[in-house]
Scaffold this motif. Structure first.
Motif, short mmCIF file in Angstrom:
data_model
loop_
_atom_site.label_atom_id
_atom_site.label_comp_id
_atom_site.label_asym_id
_atom_site.label_seq_id
_atom_site.Cartn_x
_atom_site.Cartn_y
_atom_site.Cartn_z
N GLN A 361 2.03 -1.65 -3.70
CA GLN A 361 1.78 -3.10 -3.74
C GLN A 361 3.09 -3.87 -3.88
N PHE A 366 5.64 -10.58 2.13
CA PHE A 366 4.81 -11.75 2.37
C PHE A 366 5.67 -12.92 2.84
N ASN A 371 7.94 -11.02 -2.90
CA ASN A 371 6.73 -10.50 -3.52
C ASN A 371 6.94 -10.50 -5.04
N ARG A 373 5.38 -9.05 -7.29
CA ARG A 373 5.25 -7.69 -7.81
C ARG A 373 6.58 -6.93 -7.67
N TRP A 399 1.51 -9.49 -13.65
CA TRP A 399 2.58 -8.60 -13.17
C TRP A 399 3.15 -7.78 -14.33
N SER A 550 6.25 -15.79 -3.41
CA SER A 550 5.06 -16.26 -2.72
C SER A 550 3.95 -16.58 -3.73
N VAL A 553 0.19 -14.23 -3.18
CA VAL A 553 -0.03 -12.82 -3.49
C VAL A 553 -1.16 -12.73 -4.51
N ASP A 585 -2.29 -12.61 3.32
CA ASP A 585 -1.65 -11.86 2.25
C ASP A 585 -2.66 -11.05 1.44
N SER A 586 -3.85 -11.58 1.23
CA SER A 586 -4.88 -10.83 0.51
C SER A 586 -5.31 -9.61 1.32
N ALA A 589 -2.66 -6.95 1.02
CA ALA A 589 -2.69 -6.30 -0.28
C ALA A 589 -3.89 -5.37 -0.41
#
Length: 611
Positions: A361, A366, A371, A373, A399, A550, A553, A585-586, A589
């Motif tokens: 992930q 993105f 990202n 993450r 996160w 982003s 995310v 983006d979803s 992921a």
């Protein structure tokens, strides 16, 4: 020689209670007490007085001091306006069970109840948040009020409030003598090492011994019992889940520690809850009942110093009112060593797969920024052994839960049940004052940073020279959006993002840090994340990383429910301004998550086939 005043007595009494640092903001309503602090400082036997830019920060720093040191946190403010600013921080103490004493000014005794300037009923105002709130109305009463405030804060793990009228502050101190209505108290701290009855501990051991799939849910109330928790789990073959505030209680390298549970938790933690037959709650008031076992699925035991929390979240069979460390020390000799550790080994194997998924992930790219993450994933790899990490409410908490792994000796915390925004900066600064030799990392969203975080860079500038290790890193997640609330609008209520409420005005946070003389790094791409963090950890001072990330995310829960998916679809169909980016983006992921889980299922299948 000047006659000591009530304020002089208070300063000395604070020291007798073990207080060495207080967090305060001055004002005329507390002026005589501030004068006593100054006199003690000039004599060389005063308290370390830290003055941030706002009273709310004072209270949050006092809470964080209590959390990171185990000592009583003390905050000080003037009468009504200053006192009221403390309330949010005191609720943080109340909801996270922290011993904090607030000392607040008040107008003179003759003004009480007369509606004069800055005179309000402070006892009524603080009556809900404080376990004890009392106005000192005479010098004879001062000793008993101060001692009672500290004793209650320590034993009940709650905030207390001392209201100090301005004229009483300057009255001559007296040594209470035997007299009707006069209490003579002591500054002896009570012990909180409470041990439940032996027969109740034996009942708990029998339940654990009978279980085949035991899970420990460990909270911040188990701090100090790390070795005991790990040992009990080794004997009983238990898996370990930590609540978010208990994240640093169990080191991340314990293989059967599956980190957190819930929206910002792991799938192995969720599976533990869905499959366990025995649940042991250790020092936690975990609030999300939907993630706990089904009623009747598991036999349950709870150990806690807060009796009102026991048997509240899940039907428990045995409730042990006691200190987790003392209770486990008595429980461990009664536990039978499990011969079959397949439950524990399976948990550890699944957790290794989850870590691979979190890395997958983090490696996604993105549009619209780095990202988020990736930022936390790379931060985690670079944390030194003595690091202290704070997180704010919002997506930084997601996160932090998903990617930060606190190894032995590391610390981390955040505002738990209150989950107030802006706490990350006060928490980080309080940690630095408590441990000036350690590296502190504050992770915070841009919305929270605009609340009070930006101001607190001024406080950092003021005190930086007094720290033996001045390394202090602030990571601002810059996405111009109140991202957590935006996602909650979509996933909980099926509403699209509403820019009027959600947009955050873009600010050059790096420029603000540079204006104050700090190192600043602007991070705009995934490829720049590692280098930005390397620069920050190499710099012997304050570094602000302005991380342009982003906002689309998704903070994906470990298991996507039908409600989550349907509500998100409804929000997008209603005209979400970021509709296409969110969908893209979803989807990316989710695809990565699905692929990772397929790979892990195959890996687990192969390893099982070869056993």
């Amino acid at each position: 020689m000047t006659t000591p005043t009530v304020s002089d007595f208070l300063v000395q009494r604070l020291k007798e209670w073990g207080v060495s640092r207080i967090f305060g903001f001055p004002g005329d309503g507390i002026g005589e007490f501030d004068g006593a602090l100054g006199r003690a400082d000039r004599r060389g036997d005063g308290l370390d007085y830290v003055r941030p830019t706002h009273e709310e920060v004072c209270a949050l720093m006092a809470v964080a001091h209590a959390k990171f040191t185990g000592e009583v946190g003390v905050c000080v403010a003037t009468s009504s306006p200053g006192a009221f600013h403390l309330i949010n921080g005191l609720y943080d103490a109340k909801m996270d069970n922290q011993p904090v004493v607030a000392i607040v000014g008040q107008q003179g005794l003759a003004s009480l109840g007369t509606f004069t300037q800055q005179e309000n009923n402070l006892e009524r105002a603080f009556s809900d948040v404080a376990a004890y709130v009392q106005t000192i109305v005479s010098p004879e009463q001062a000793q008993a009020v101060v001692d009672t405030a500290f004793r209650i804060a320590i034993t009940r793990l709650q905030p207390t409030v001392i209201v100090l009228p301005h004229d009483v502050q300057g009255m001559a101190a007296v040594d209470p003598t035997p007299a009707h209505w006069v209490s003579r108290s002591s500054s002896g701290a009570p012990s909180a090492a409470i041990l439940p009855p032996a027969d109740e501990i034996a009942r708990a051991a029998q339940i654990i011994n009978a279980g085949q799939k035991v899970t420990f849910l460990v909270g911040a109330g188990a701090r100090g019992a790390t070795a005991d928790v790990i040992r009990a789990a080794e004997i009983s073959g238990a898996g370990i889940i930590t609540a978010l505030r208990g994240k640093d209680v169990v080191p991340s390298d314990v293989p059967h520690h599956t980190q957190q549970l819930g929206l910002l938790g792991s799938l192995p933690s969720l599976h533990q809850m869905q499959r366990c037959d025995t649940l042991v709650l250790l020092g936690t008031n975990y609030p999300y009942g939907e993630y706990l076992p089904k009623t009747g699925q598991a036999r349950a035991i709870q150990v806690d110093l807060k009796p009102e929390h026991m048997g509240l979240r899940y039907p428990t069979e045995v409730n042990l009112w006691g200190d987790v460390r003392c209770t486990l020390a008595a429980l461990i000799p009664l536990l039978d060593q499990k011969a079959d550790l397949s439950w524990q080994h399976g948990i550890a194997e699944e957790m290794r797969g989850w870590e691979r998924e979190m890395e997958s992930q983090a490696m996604l790219t993105f549009d619209g920024g780095a990202n988020p993450r990736r930022v936390f994933h790379e931060l985690n790899k670079r944390l030194p052994v003595d690091a202290i990490v704070t997180a704010d409410a919002g997506t930084t908490a997601d996160w932090y839960g998903h990617h930060i792994r606190l190894r032995q000796g590391m610390r981390g915390d955040l505002s738990g049940l209150l989950a107030t925004m802006l706490a990350s900066m006060p928490y980080a600064m309080a940690a630095k004052f408590a441990y000036p030799e350690r590296t502190v990392v504050c992770t915070i969203g841009d919305g929270a940073f605009q609340m009070l975080g930006m101001n607190e860079l001024i406080t950092l500038k003021k005190y930086l020279s007094g720290w033996s290790n001045p390394r202090f890193i602030i990571v601002v997640m810059h996405n111009d959006d109140l991202a957590q609330v935006t996602w909650e609008m979509r996933t909980e209520d099926g509403n699209p993002s509403w820019p009027a409420s959600q947009d955050v005005e873009s600010v050059d946070y790096a420029g603000w840090a540079e204006l104050l003389g700090f190192r600043a790094v602007r991070l705009r791409t995934d490829e720049a994340v590692g280098a930005a963090l390397d620069e920050a950890f190499a710099h012997p001072g304050v570094t602000l990383i302005d991380a342009y990330v982003s906002k689309n995310v998704p903070p994906l829960p470990p298991q996507i429910t039908a409600e989550y998916a349907v509500n998100t679809a409804k929000a997008l169909l209603k005209g979400d301004p970021n509709e296409f980016a969110v969908i893209r983006d979803s989807a990316e992921a989710l695809a990565a998550e699905g692929l990772s889980r397929v790979k892990d299922a195959l890996h687990l299948r192969r390893s099982t086939d070869t056993e």
